[in-house]
Design a protein around this motif. Structure first.
Motif, PDB file in Angstrom:
ATOM      1  N   LEU A 287       0.938  -1.054  -0.094  1.00 57.07           N
ATOM      2  CA  LEU A 287      -0.143   0.081  -0.161  1.00 57.07           C
ATOM      3  C   LEU A 287       0.875   1.257  -0.031  1.00 57.07           C
ATOM      4  O   LEU A 287       0.435   2.497  -0.699  1.00 57.07           O
ATOM      5  CB  LEU A 287      -0.895   0.087   1.095  1.00 57.07           C
ATOM      6  N   TYR A 291       0.745   4.315  -2.956  1.00 55.25           N
ATOM      7  CA  TYR A 291       0.533   5.461  -2.800  1.00 55.25           C
ATOM      8  C   TYR A 291       1.321   6.490  -3.383  1.00 55.25           C
ATOM      9  O   TYR A 291       1.228   7.562  -3.729  1.00 55.25           O
ATOM     10  CB  TYR A 291       0.532   5.389  -0.978  1.00 55.25           C
ATOM     11  N   MET A 315      -9.040   3.876   4.583  1.00 52.75           N
ATOM     12  CA  MET A 315      -9.221   2.744   3.594  1.00 52.75           C
ATOM     13  C   MET A 315      -9.539   1.436   4.142  1.00 52.75           C
ATOM     14  O   MET A 315     -10.539   0.654   3.908  1.00 52.75           O
ATOM     15  CB  MET A 315      -8.186   2.779   2.712  1.00 52.75           C
ATOM     16  N   TYR A 319     -13.353  -0.877   4.275  1.00 55.47           N
ATOM     17  CA  TYR A 319     -13.455  -2.237   3.948  1.00 55.47           C
ATOM     18  C   TYR A 319     -13.814  -3.059   4.795  1.00 55.47           C
ATOM     19  O   TYR A 319     -14.507  -4.041   4.693  1.00 55.47           O
ATOM     20  CB  TYR A 319     -12.269  -2.623   2.985  1.00 55.47           C
ATOM     21  N   SER A 352      -9.762  -4.172  -4.905  1.00 57.10           N
ATOM     22  CA  SER A 352      -9.450  -3.007  -3.992  1.00 57.10           C
ATOM     23  C   SER A 352      -7.956  -2.794  -3.749  1.00 57.10           C
ATOM     24  O   SER A 352      -7.152  -3.749  -4.318  1.00 57.10           O
ATOM     25  CB  SER A 352     -10.169  -3.488  -2.711  1.00 57.10           C
ATOM     26  N   PRO A 353      -7.504  -1.828  -3.157  1.00 53.00           N
ATOM     27  CA  PRO A 353      -6.090  -1.577  -3.093  1.00 53.00           C
ATOM     28  C   PRO A 353      -5.426  -2.711  -2.059  1.00 53.00           C
ATOM     29  O   PRO A 353      -4.306  -3.262  -2.314  1.00 53.00           O
ATOM     30  CB  PRO A 353      -6.145  -0.394  -2.086  1.00 53.00           C
ATOM     31  N   CYS A 356      -5.623  -6.117  -5.064  1.00 55.71           N
ATOM     32  CA  CYS A 356      -5.489  -5.736  -6.331  1.00 55.71           C
ATOM     33  C   CYS A 356      -4.092  -6.564  -6.922  1.00 55.71           C
ATOM     34  O   CYS A 356      -2.979  -6.611  -6.039  1.00 55.71           O
ATOM     35  CB  CYS A 356      -5.234  -4.203  -6.746  1.00 55.71           C
ATOM     36  N   SER A 363     -12.332   0.028  -8.514  1.00 58.74           N
ATOM     37  CA  SER A 363     -12.734  -0.245  -7.116  1.00 58.74           C
ATOM     38  C   SER A 363     -14.175   0.249  -6.810  1.00 58.74           C
ATOM     39  O   SER A 363     -14.648   1.140  -7.326  1.00 58.74           O
ATOM     40  CB  SER A 363     -11.693   0.044  -6.061  1.00 58.74           C
ATOM     41  N   ASP A 368      -9.987   5.282  -2.854  1.00 55.45           N
ATOM     42  CA  ASP A 368      -9.035   4.172  -3.598  1.00 55.45           C
ATOM     43  C   ASP A 368      -8.110   4.872  -4.597  1.00 55.45           C
ATOM     44  O   ASP A 368      -7.036   4.376  -5.025  1.00 55.45           O
ATOM     45  CB  ASP A 368      -9.702   2.854  -4.034  1.00 55.45           C
ATOM     46  N   PHE A 371      -4.655   5.370  -4.133  1.00 55.70           N
ATOM     47  CA  PHE A 371      -3.764   3.999  -4.112  1.00 55.70           C
ATOM     48  C   PHE A 371      -3.597   3.503  -5.616  1.00 55.70           C
ATOM     49  O   PHE A 371      -3.338   2.428  -5.718  1.00 55.70           O
ATOM     50  CB  PHE A 371      -4.314   2.808  -3.380  1.00 55.70           C
ATOM     51  N   SER A 373      -6.655   3.497  -7.811  1.00 53.90           N
ATOM     52  CA  SER A 373      -7.808   3.291  -8.600  1.00 53.90           C
ATOM     53  C   SER A 373      -7.941   4.090  -9.577  1.00 53.90           C
ATOM     54  O   SER A 373      -7.829   5.221  -9.220  1.00 53.90           O
ATOM     55  CB  SER A 373      -8.835   2.935  -7.474  1.00 53.90           C
TER      56      SER A 373
END
Length: 623
Positions: A287, A291, A315, A319, A352-353, A356, A363, A368, A371, A373
């Protein structure tokens, strides 16, 4: 100032040499900017990135060497990096989570009281609510974007978020909380989901509910509508309180989420305002790299005032609210390697982050985008030429929307090849599944039997066991335009490769070693991390705290205190008693010191058996 602390120190020394004296406010601001820059430092990039032919293997959590697809101007509705959703921050996310948990609890109680107790039928209510909520939010956003064209940054201060929320209270779109303005859309969806669970329990396939059940479904609709309205009001009130507190504390530095590692545990803990979420260090590194790469690409916005730690907490909190591990399950890495090797597939339409495979994905949440998306798949008006993998949430509404979106994209595609590979459960009684089978652009259908292939867990970022056997038949569907049929023909060799990759036992994910370092780059990256920059090492240093343990019963030594309360005088008195009874004599070869020791042992034994005390001590140690 943002990237190099040495420049800040040199400028400060130069100002003192020139006779300038900074006031206290400027020095505090410079210190804050210096700390902010330290948090923005980037991980060293991989030496052989990009390498679009690199296969990461089925045990790797992602493939960091594949370069992102380039979305040119006009190919995506998210180029401005702004969102139609009201922004967030850790404070707002905590308030939203509290409101959503209360909403879900009340809905569970209502459905159980009205449906299950009335008909004595046990339904999977949590699963019904998860699927209904996901379908409802998808439909609600489609209606909202047709009315409201406002755009917001991804993250903002609590005061600004509260002002935007109050300004458009009835029409703003919340990523998790449902709107009372969409009751006409939400009611029928909830009835359909309950009826689907009812039919599965009863073993029937009728779409018409019995009169008595229909009456109860109407009662559920009215009760849930009141819960939605009450939840929005409570959320707005609590958000106002938090905004007032944050305004009073504006002069102070903003509180940051705390990242720590529990001792004797492989997971990292991210904590803010009493809410903690755990994640494996390999996913934390993934992540951070996503980022950092996105920070280099995206334009400067107000979201730059927020740190990686704040984005990470928001995030994870978002989730965690979904909680549908089955709804978020993904295909194993071996499938993605096969699609990359055979079809040059480099993007997932539903990811999703956390799960993925590549740095480019679509996403559910606009957040997201921090990150990598491209926001929701349904917001992409155009797609670059290529192959795309789609493993949607297992909800009828989302699967039906996917079928319609693919038809629109393939119909309006140019002469460049465009292809979708879709993985869905083979629900033969589902209308959305039948739409996929009757699709105009369907070129091939591969059916895999249940119990013979695998899926990756949706909560793999915090679990030891990352895979599970599929409990249903899976359909692998190929959709192509004419150009894609020529570029990537779906022949028997491709089908055999996908079947073999899907059906092999993936074992366990390799999370112990760093996820982003292969054999060729491990030494180079390790050198950059450890020996390259001392401030970077300090930034990535994770605080370690002792593992919390359960409090056991308080240990006491009351018996021993009573036995030795008298000290030496009490021992001498017991020695005289032993002499009078003839149990002690100096002719036995024992001196006075030894006798005192024996007397102490005898006195302890008077309070209870030593064997019993040993058993009691073992029992305490176990607790």
């Amino acid at each position: 100032l943002r990237q190099d602390d040495a420049i800040a120190s040199l400028m400060q020394d130069w100002s003192h040499q020139q006779g300038f004296q900074a006031n206290s406010d400027d020095s505090k601001k410079a210190k804050k900017m210096k700390e902010h820059g330290a948090r923005k430092r980037k991980l060293p990039e991989l030496t052989d990135y990009p390498n679009n032919t690199y296969l990461a293997g089925s045990h790797s959590i992602w493939n960091p060497h594949v370069q992102a697809l380039s979305f040119g101007d006009g190919q995506s509705s998210t180029n401005d990096e702004l969102s139609s959703v009201v922004p967030t921050n850790p404070q707002v996310e905590v308030v939203r989570r509290r409101a959503y948990e209360a909403f879900k609890k009340e809905c569970l109680e209502v459905i159980q009281r009205i449906i299950q107790q009335s008909f004595k039928v046990k339904l999977s209510i949590p699963s019904v609510l998860e699927k209904w909520h996901m379908d409802a939010k998808h439909k609600e956003r489609g209606k909202y974007e047709g009315i409201n064209r406002k755009r917001y940054p991804l993250m903002a201060t609590t005061a600004k978020i509260n002002a935007w929320t109050r300004l458009d209270f009835d029409h703003y779109f919340d990523p998790m909380l449902l709107s009372n303005q969409s009751a006409d859309l939400l009611g029928p969806l909830l009835k359909e989901e309950i009826m689907r669970a009812w039919n599965q329990r009863q073993g029937s396939s009728t779409s018409d509910a019995p009169p008595k059940l229909q009456k109860k479904l109407n009662q559920v609709h009215k009760a849930v509508y009141k819960i939605i309205q009450r939840t929005r009001e409570i959320y707005a009130k609590q958000l106002q309180q938090v905004a007032n507190q944050s305004t009073l504390q504006a002069a102070k530095s903003r509180k940051q989420p705390k990242i720590s590692r529990v001792e004797e545990d492989t997971l990292i803990q991210v904590t803010f305002a009493g809410n903690s979420f755990r994640i494996h260090p390999a996913y934390h590194e993934k992540l951070q790299r996503l980022y950092d790469r996105q920070q280099q690409r995206r334009p400067t916005t107000t979201s730059d005032d927020f740190t990686f730690e704040e984005a990470l907490f928001c995030m994870l909190c978002r989730y965690d609210m979904l909680q549908g591990a089955g709804l978020q399950a993904g295909v194993p890495g071996s499938i993605m390697d096969t699609l990359l090797d055979k079809l040059d597939c480099r993007m997932e339409c539903f990811a999703s982050p956390l799960n993925c495979r590549y740095e480019t994905f679509a996403s559910a949440f606009d957040l997201d985008q921090l990150f990598g998306s491209r926001s929701s798949f349904f917001r992409l008006s155009n797609l670059p030429s290529g192959c795309y993998q789609a493993n949607p949430p297992f909800c009828d509404g989302v699967i039906g929307a996917l079928s319609r979106s693919m038809e629109y994209l393939l119909r309006n595609s140019s002469e460049d090849p465009l292809m979708f590979v879709v993985f869905v459960p083979a629900w033969k009684d589902s209308k959305s599944y039948q739409q996929l089978l009757d699709h105009k652009y369907l070129s091939k259908h591969l059916l895999l039997d249940q119990g013979k292939h695998w899926y990756a867990e949706g909560t793999q970022h915090r679990r030891q066991d990352s895979f599970r056997v599929a409990s249903f038949d899976t359909s692998v569907l190929f959709y192509q335009n004419d150009a894609a049929k020529e570029s990537w023909p779906v022949d028997e060799l491709l089908l055999e490769a996908i079947t073999e990759a899907f059906c092999q036992d993936p074992g366990k994910m390799d999370k112990q070693s760093a996820s982003t370092r292969n054999v060729n780059t491990q030494a180079a990256v390790q050198k950059d991390v450890t020996g390259g920059n001392s401030s970077h090492s300090q930034k990535n240093a994770i605080e370690t705290k002792p593992q919390p343990t359960r409090k056991g019963p308080k240990k006491t030594n009351r018996g021993k205190k009573r036995a030795f309360a008298g000290g030496e005088e009490e021992n001498a008195a017991h020695l005289d008693v032993l002499k009078s009874l003839g149990l002690f004599s100096k002719e036995d070869g024992n001196d006075e010191e030894t006798a005192n020791n024996e007397t102490q042992t005898k006195v302890v034994d008077f309070g209870g058996s030593s064997k019993k005390r040993k058993k009691k001590k073992k029992k305490k140690s176990r607790t």
